[in-house]
Design a protein around this motif. Structure first.
Motif, PDB file in Angstrom:
ATOM      1  N   ASN A  12     -11.049 -67.494  52.776  1.00  0.00           N
ATOM      2  CA  ASN A  12     -11.699 -66.581  53.969  1.00  0.00           C
ATOM      3  C   ASN A  12     -12.369 -67.611  54.524  1.00  0.00           C
ATOM      4  O   ASN A  12     -13.456 -67.912  54.468  1.00  0.00           O
ATOM      5  CB  ASN A  12     -12.835 -65.851  52.746  1.00  0.00           C
ATOM      6  CG  ASN A  12     -13.378 -64.652  53.748  1.00  0.00           C
ATOM      7  OD1 ASN A  12     -13.298 -64.676  54.899  1.00  0.00           O
ATOM      8  ND2 ASN A  12     -14.042 -63.877  52.838  1.00  0.00           N
ATOM      9  N   ALA A  15     -15.807 -66.115  56.438  1.00  0.00           N
ATOM     10  CA  ALA A  15     -17.224 -66.280  55.510  1.00  0.00           C
ATOM     11  C   ALA A  15     -17.730 -67.605  55.915  1.00  0.00           C
ATOM     12  O   ALA A  15     -19.087 -67.523  56.092  1.00  0.00           O
ATOM     13  CB  ALA A  15     -16.567 -66.355  54.213  1.00  0.00           C
ATOM     14  N   TYR A  19     -21.505 -67.425  57.514  1.00  0.00           N
ATOM     15  CA  TYR A  19     -22.455 -67.550  56.420  1.00  0.00           C
ATOM     16  C   TYR A  19     -22.759 -68.968  56.103  1.00  0.00           C
ATOM     17  O   TYR A  19     -21.746 -69.763  56.313  1.00  0.00           O
ATOM     18  CB  TYR A  19     -21.879 -67.147  55.039  1.00  0.00           C
ATOM     19  CG  TYR A  19     -21.731 -65.464  55.285  1.00  0.00           C
ATOM     20  CD1 TYR A  19     -22.871 -64.573  55.153  1.00  0.00           C
ATOM     21  CD2 TYR A  19     -20.526 -64.931  55.323  1.00  0.00           C
ATOM     22  CE1 TYR A  19     -22.784 -63.285  55.086  1.00  0.00           C
ATOM     23  CE2 TYR A  19     -20.356 -63.582  55.184  1.00  0.00           C
ATOM     24  CZ  TYR A  19     -21.499 -62.888  55.245  1.00  0.00           C
ATOM     25  OH  TYR A  19     -21.343 -61.123  55.044  1.00  0.00           O
ATOM     26  N   ASP A  48     -13.683 -59.801  55.471  1.00  0.00           N
ATOM     27  CA  ASP A  48     -14.522 -58.629  55.426  1.00  0.00           C
ATOM     28  C   ASP A  48     -15.050 -58.084  53.911  1.00  0.00           C
ATOM     29  O   ASP A  48     -15.426 -57.039  53.709  1.00  0.00           O
ATOM     30  CB  ASP A  48     -14.106 -57.483  56.319  1.00  0.00           C
ATOM     31  CG  ASP A  48     -13.962 -57.623  57.599  1.00  0.00           C
ATOM     32  OD1 ASP A  48     -14.947 -58.593  58.311  1.00  0.00           O
ATOM     33  OD2 ASP A  48     -13.235 -57.228  58.236  1.00  0.00           O
ATOM     34  N   PHE A  50     -16.531 -58.496  50.282  1.00  0.00           N
ATOM     35  CA  PHE A  50     -17.910 -58.902  49.296  1.00  0.00           C
ATOM     36  C   PHE A  50     -17.932 -58.698  48.154  1.00  0.00           C
ATOM     37  O   PHE A  50     -17.045 -57.777  47.589  1.00  0.00           O
ATOM     38  CB  PHE A  50     -19.028 -58.164  50.256  1.00  0.00           C
ATOM     39  CG  PHE A  50     -18.967 -56.955  50.278  1.00  0.00           C
ATOM     40  CD1 PHE A  50     -19.776 -56.069  49.380  1.00  0.00           C
ATOM     41  CD2 PHE A  50     -18.370 -56.159  51.066  1.00  0.00           C
ATOM     42  CE1 PHE A  50     -20.085 -54.842  49.408  1.00  0.00           C
ATOM     43  CE2 PHE A  50     -18.280 -54.604  51.215  1.00  0.00           C
ATOM     44  CZ  PHE A  50     -19.212 -53.871  50.286  1.00  0.00           C
ATOM     45  N   THR A 104     -25.988 -62.902  50.107  1.00  0.00           N
ATOM     46  CA  THR A 104     -24.894 -62.221  49.881  1.00  0.00           C
ATOM     47  C   THR A 104     -23.961 -62.911  48.986  1.00  0.00           C
ATOM     48  O   THR A 104     -23.762 -64.232  49.043  1.00  0.00           O
ATOM     49  CB  THR A 104     -24.061 -61.832  51.128  1.00  0.00           C
ATOM     50  OG1 THR A 104     -25.236 -61.426  52.019  1.00  0.00           O
ATOM     51  CG2 THR A 104     -23.118 -60.963  50.859  1.00  0.00           C
ATOM     52  N   VAL A 106     -19.935 -63.557  48.583  1.00  0.00           N
ATOM     53  CA  VAL A 106     -18.751 -63.632  49.032  1.00  0.00           C
ATOM     54  C   VAL A 106     -17.668 -64.153  48.616  1.00  0.00           C
ATOM     55  O   VAL A 106     -17.537 -65.454  48.341  1.00  0.00           O
ATOM     56  CB  VAL A 106     -19.042 -64.114  50.603  1.00  0.00           C
ATOM     57  CG1 VAL A 106     -17.857 -63.894  51.466  1.00  0.00           C
ATOM     58  CG2 VAL A 106     -20.016 -63.269  51.435  1.00  0.00           C
ATOM     59  N   CYS A 124     -24.019 -66.932  49.757  1.00  0.00           N
ATOM     60  CA  CYS A 124     -24.241 -67.179  51.061  1.00  0.00           C
ATOM     61  C   CYS A 124     -25.738 -66.533  51.674  1.00  0.00           C
ATOM     62  O   CYS A 124     -25.996 -65.599  51.049  1.00  0.00           O
ATOM     63  CB  CYS A 124     -23.134 -66.537  51.702  1.00  0.00           C
ATOM     64  SG  CYS A 124     -21.401 -67.341  51.143  1.00  0.00           S
TER      65      CYS A 124
END
Length: 157
Positions: A12, A15, A19, A48, A50, A104, A106, A124
């Motif tokens: 990812n 990400a 972040y 996108d 999470f 968050t 991720v 993150c």
């Protein structure tokens, strides 16, 4: 993949752009057989996606695993919510950090480890727009420096 070692399926990259990754954790993931076959073909998108904690369990949301071509009726919904497998104490620790610090979870990458699918989950903190610009400027500067060094060493020969 019967042997040991890790084989990355997908990363990812968005990400790392969006972040600051403070900490990384490894989790198993609950999948259907056709989803694993699709992963072996590399048909997955982590962009996108999470993670969320619900009733003491960890789930990954919006991770797209394309349907397996030969899977017909056994294929699952590509965007279904999938359960991540971690120890309950670890999930509670993450949940407290998320609630307390506004962080968050991720999914950073998906990989095979000893024949099993694993997810690397990152704790993150969101980047502001100026942080993203700063990271891009640093990357461009490093690229320019590498070009200069390469061209300078080329003339020395």
């Amino acid at each position: 993949m019967a042997g040991g070692g890790e084989k990355t399926i997908a990363q990812n990259k968005k990400a790392f752009h969006d972040y600051f990754v403070l900490d990384k954790y490894e989790a198993g993931i609950s999948l259907a057989g056709t989803e694993v076959k699709s992963l072996r073909a590399g048909n997955v998108n982590l962009k996108d996606s999470f993670c969320t904690v619900k009733d003491g369990e960890l789930f990954v949301v919006a991770m797209h695993i394309s349907p397996y071509e030969k899977g017909n009726i056994y294929n699952k919904d590509p965007f279904r919510t999938r359960k991540l497998l971690m120890h309950r104490a670890e999930i509670l620790k993450l949940f407290m950090k998320i609630k307390q610090d506004g962080l968050t979870l991720v999914p950073l990458r998906l990989y095979f480890k000893n024949g099993r699918v694993k997810v690397e989950v990152g704790l993150c903190k969101g980047k502001k727009l100026y942080d993203k610009r700063e990271a891009l400027a640093e990357r461009d500067e490093k690229r320019e420096n590498d070009r200069y060094i390469k061209s300078a060493s080329h003339y020395e020969d």
